[in-house]
Write a protein that holds these residues in place. Structure first.
Motif, PDB file in Angstrom:
ATOM      1  N   ALA A 191       3.560  -0.025   4.666  1.00 27.30           N
ATOM      2  CA  ALA A 191       4.436   0.413   5.759  1.00 27.30           C
ATOM      3  C   ALA A 191       5.518  -0.633   5.994  1.00 27.30           C
ATOM      4  O   ALA A 191       5.333  -1.818   5.710  1.00 27.30           O
ATOM      5  CB  ALA A 191       3.628   0.633   7.038  1.00 27.30           C
ATOM      6  N   ASP A 192       6.666  -0.185   6.519  1.00 24.29           N
ATOM      7  CA  ASP A 192       7.726  -1.127   6.859  1.00 24.29           C
ATOM      8  C   ASP A 192       7.535  -1.650   8.278  1.00 24.29           C
ATOM      9  O   ASP A 192       6.645  -1.217   9.011  1.00 24.29           O
ATOM     10  CB  ASP A 192       9.106  -0.475   6.712  1.00 24.29           C
ATOM     11  CG  ASP A 192       9.215   0.829   7.488  1.00 24.29           C
ATOM     12  OD1 ASP A 192       8.312   1.115   8.285  1.00 24.29           O
ATOM     13  OD2 ASP A 192      10.195   1.564   7.294  1.00 24.29           O
ATOM     14  N   LEU A 193       8.377  -2.591   8.659  1.00 30.21           N
ATOM     15  CA  LEU A 193       8.207  -3.271   9.948  1.00 30.21           C
ATOM     16  C   LEU A 193       8.378  -2.314  11.114  1.00 30.21           C
ATOM     17  O   LEU A 193       7.605  -2.368  12.084  1.00 30.21           O
ATOM     18  CB  LEU A 193       9.219  -4.423  10.055  1.00 30.21           C
ATOM     19  CG  LEU A 193       9.183  -5.224  11.364  1.00 30.21           C
ATOM     20  CD1 LEU A 193       7.826  -5.882  11.566  1.00 30.21           C
ATOM     21  CD2 LEU A 193      10.297  -6.260  11.375  1.00 30.21           C
TER      22      LEU A 193
ATOM     23  N   LEU B 258       3.704 -10.693   8.338  1.00 25.94           N
ATOM     24  CA  LEU B 258       3.107 -10.407   9.631  1.00 25.94           C
ATOM     25  C   LEU B 258       1.693 -10.968   9.673  1.00 25.94           C
ATOM     26  O   LEU B 258       1.054 -11.187   8.647  1.00 25.94           O
ATOM     27  CB  LEU B 258       3.055  -8.899   9.899  1.00 25.94           C
ATOM     28  CG  LEU B 258       4.372  -8.121   9.910  1.00 25.94           C
ATOM     29  CD1 LEU B 258       4.083  -6.645  10.125  1.00 25.94           C
ATOM     30  CD2 LEU B 258       5.299  -8.640  10.989  1.00 25.94           C
TER      31      LEU B 258
ATOM     32  N   THR C 284       4.849  -6.678   4.716  1.00 29.33           N
ATOM     33  CA  THR C 284       5.191  -5.273   4.854  1.00 29.33           C
ATOM     34  C   THR C 284       5.998  -4.789   3.643  1.00 29.33           C
ATOM     35  O   THR C 284       6.341  -5.563   2.738  1.00 29.33           O
ATOM     36  CB  THR C 284       5.997  -5.042   6.138  1.00 29.33           C
ATOM     37  OG1 THR C 284       7.210  -5.809   6.066  1.00 29.33           O
ATOM     38  CG2 THR C 284       5.201  -5.495   7.351  1.00 29.33           C
ATOM     39  N   LYS C 285       6.275  -3.506   3.655  1.00 26.37           N
ATOM     40  CA  LYS C 285       7.017  -2.899   2.546  1.00 26.37           C
ATOM     41  C   LYS C 285       8.424  -3.459   2.431  1.00 26.37           C
ATOM     42  O   LYS C 285       8.983  -3.524   1.328  1.00 26.37           O
ATOM     43  CB  LYS C 285       7.056  -1.380   2.755  1.00 26.37           C
ATOM     44  CG  LYS C 285       7.629  -0.603   1.586  1.00 26.37           C
ATOM     45  CD  LYS C 285       7.547   0.882   1.859  1.00 26.37           C
ATOM     46  CE  LYS C 285       8.101   1.695   0.694  1.00 26.37           C
ATOM     47  NZ  LYS C 285       8.022   3.157   0.945  1.00 26.37           N
ATOM     48  N   ASP C 286       9.034  -3.851   3.556  1.00 28.78           N
ATOM     49  CA  ASP C 286      10.369  -4.439   3.534  1.00 28.78           C
ATOM     50  C   ASP C 286      10.336  -5.964   3.536  1.00 28.78           C
ATOM     51  O   ASP C 286      11.242  -6.626   4.040  1.00 28.78           O
ATOM     52  CB  ASP C 286      11.202  -3.927   4.716  1.00 28.78           C
ATOM     53  CG  ASP C 286      10.441  -4.030   6.033  1.00 28.78           C
ATOM     54  OD1 ASP C 286       9.252  -4.399   6.011  1.00 28.78           O
ATOM     55  OD2 ASP C 286      11.036  -3.742   7.076  1.00 28.78           O
TER      56      ASP C 286
ATOM     57  N   THR D 271       7.776   0.842  11.293  1.00 31.05           N
ATOM     58  CA  THR D 271       6.598   1.713  11.416  1.00 31.05           C
ATOM     59  C   THR D 271       5.434   0.970  12.044  1.00 31.05           C
ATOM     60  O   THR D 271       4.721   1.503  12.898  1.00 31.05           O
ATOM     61  CB  THR D 271       6.198   2.261  10.043  1.00 31.05           C
ATOM     62  OG1 THR D 271       7.311   2.951   9.458  1.00 31.05           O
ATOM     63  CG2 THR D 271       5.024   3.211  10.169  1.00 31.05           C
ATOM     64  N   VAL D 272       5.217  -0.270  11.635  1.00 30.52           N
ATOM     65  CA  VAL D 272       4.109  -1.052  12.187  1.00 30.52           C
ATOM     66  C   VAL D 272       4.298  -1.296  13.680  1.00 30.52           C
ATOM     67  O   VAL D 272       3.338  -1.227  14.462  1.00 30.52           O
ATOM     68  CB  VAL D 272       3.977  -2.391  11.432  1.00 30.52           C
ATOM     69  CG1 VAL D 272       2.921  -3.272  12.073  1.00 30.52           C
ATOM     70  CG2 VAL D 272       3.623  -2.137   9.980  1.00 30.52           C
TER      71      VAL D 272
ATOM     72  N   ILE E 112      -0.391   4.187  11.884  1.00 28.31           N
ATOM     73  CA  ILE E 112      -1.090   3.067  11.247  1.00 28.31           C
ATOM     74  C   ILE E 112      -2.579   3.137  11.546  1.00 28.31           C
ATOM     75  O   ILE E 112      -3.430   2.928  10.662  1.00 28.31           O
ATOM     76  CB  ILE E 112      -0.494   1.737  11.712  1.00 28.31           C
ATOM     77  CG1 ILE E 112       0.987   1.644  11.317  1.00 28.31           C
ATOM     78  CG2 ILE E 112      -1.268   0.566  11.141  1.00 28.31           C
ATOM     79  CD1 ILE E 112       1.225   1.673   9.844  1.00 28.31           C
TER      80      ILE E 112
ATOM     81  N   ILE F 167      -0.944  -2.217   5.913  1.00 25.37           N
ATOM     82  CA  ILE F 167       0.255  -2.909   6.384  1.00 25.37           C
ATOM     83  C   ILE F 167       1.236  -3.119   5.230  1.00 25.37           C
ATOM     84  O   ILE F 167       2.454  -3.042   5.400  1.00 25.37           O
ATOM     85  CB  ILE F 167      -0.126  -4.254   7.026  1.00 25.37           C
ATOM     86  CG1 ILE F 167      -0.962  -4.013   8.286  1.00 25.37           C
ATOM     87  CG2 ILE F 167       1.115  -5.055   7.380  1.00 25.37           C
ATOM     88  CD1 ILE F 167      -0.277  -3.224   9.366  1.00 25.37           C
ATOM     89  N   GLY F 168       0.717  -3.366   4.026  1.00 29.07           N
ATOM     90  CA  GLY F 168       1.601  -3.559   2.878  1.00 29.07           C
ATOM     91  C   GLY F 168       2.343  -2.306   2.453  1.00 29.07           C
ATOM     92  O   GLY F 168       3.380  -2.403   1.794  1.00 29.07           O
TER      93      GLY F 168
END
Length: 290
Positions: free
Chosen positions: A128-130, A86, A80-82, A132-133, A140, A125-126
């Protein structure tokens, strides 16, 4: 002999006609569309459901299903972005809207859609942050649908109807961290609610004390009510509470006694001073003017 030869010739003709009809007749189901290739070239007219005749040897019909197809996207590892790793899998719903493009422009379009879905899933997914997912699945899903639909609708004649993220797998360490975070949040809310309740109760008690202060008999009624409540439990021991006013009275009396003792004018000292006559410096006794 002539009759026999004629009969055999008739049979051969019938067999040839039957074979010709068998090679020429094609049936298209209600959920299908027929695409005819004549010497390798696509005919413009698309065959609708029903019986159709084609030219044997020269024509070849391919049936394309127009039903909605569901494919499962295998679990994909993504970051993810952060920077949280996952494992996400999804489901894609699509159908053919242009059978000619689906046959001519892409080979094995179900496999092609699957490959595009896998790539799009990792890409979305890459970005977005956790949170958001996990919390904003609709966003999404919409982004996945847009990313998959872009290269498949016009070039391939496919329509992506829906894309849904089915499952999100987190590492065990991240699960424990989220569990502790949720527990701390719940505890914080419980403490805030309890403090708010105590604050409201204190304000109500303050209002009740001011109302009882305006009516002195209310304290006695409250005392009697407490005695009734205790006696209703069928206890063998009865507790009689001492009124607060009585304690305040004794407290005031004790404070007054301490002040008089500190000043040296207690009751005993005052009586002794009155009983002893005062003597002047010349040895003569002075009477009290009183």
């Amino acid at each position: 002999m002539v009759a026999a030869a004629g009969f055999v010739g008739l049979v051969i003709v019938v067999v040839l006609v039957a074979l010709l009809i068998a090679l020429s007749v094609r049936m298209v189901q209600q959920y299908q569309r027929g695409i005819v290739f004549r010497f390798g070239r696509v005919l413009e007219r698309i065959r609708q459901p029903g019986l159709h005749l084609i030219v044997p040897v020269a024509d070849r019909m391919v049936r394309v299903s127009m039903q909605t197809t569901v494919i499962g996207v295998p679990a994909q590892g993504a970051i993810t972005k952060d920077n949280v790793t996952l494992t996400v899998d999804a489901v894609v719903y699509y159908r053919v809207v242009d059978p000619v493009k689906a046959l001519v422009n892409v080979r094995d379009y179900p496999s092609a859609v699957l490959q595009v879905a896998q790539t799009a899933l990792r890409s979305v997914i890459g970005k977005a942050d956790l949170d958001t997912v996990l919390g904003d699945r609709d966003r999404i899903n919409a982004e996945l649908k847009a990313v998959i639909d872009a290269p498949t609708e016009k070039p391939w004649g496919l329509l992506i109807e829906r894309v849904e993220v089915k499952d999100v797998s987190l590492p065990e360490g991240m699960k424990r961290s989220m569990s502790r975070q949720a527990e701390a949040e719940r505890e914080r809310r419980a403490r805030v609610i309890a403090a708010d309740g105590e604050f409201q109760a204190s304000r109500r008690l303050a209002d009740a004390s001011r109302a009882m202060a305006d009516t002195p008999g209310a304290y006695q009624l409250r005392l009697l009510q407490t005695v009734v409540d205790v006696a209703a439990e069928k206890n063998s021991t009865l507790v009689m509470p001492v009124p607060v006013e009585l304690l305040r009275f004794f407290d005031k009396m004790a404070a007054g006694s301490r002040e008089q003792a500190g000043a040296g004018h207690g009751p005993l000292q005052q009586a002794a001073a009155e009983a002893v006559p005062s003597v002047s410096g010349d040895g003569h006794r002075r009477e009290d003017p009183r």
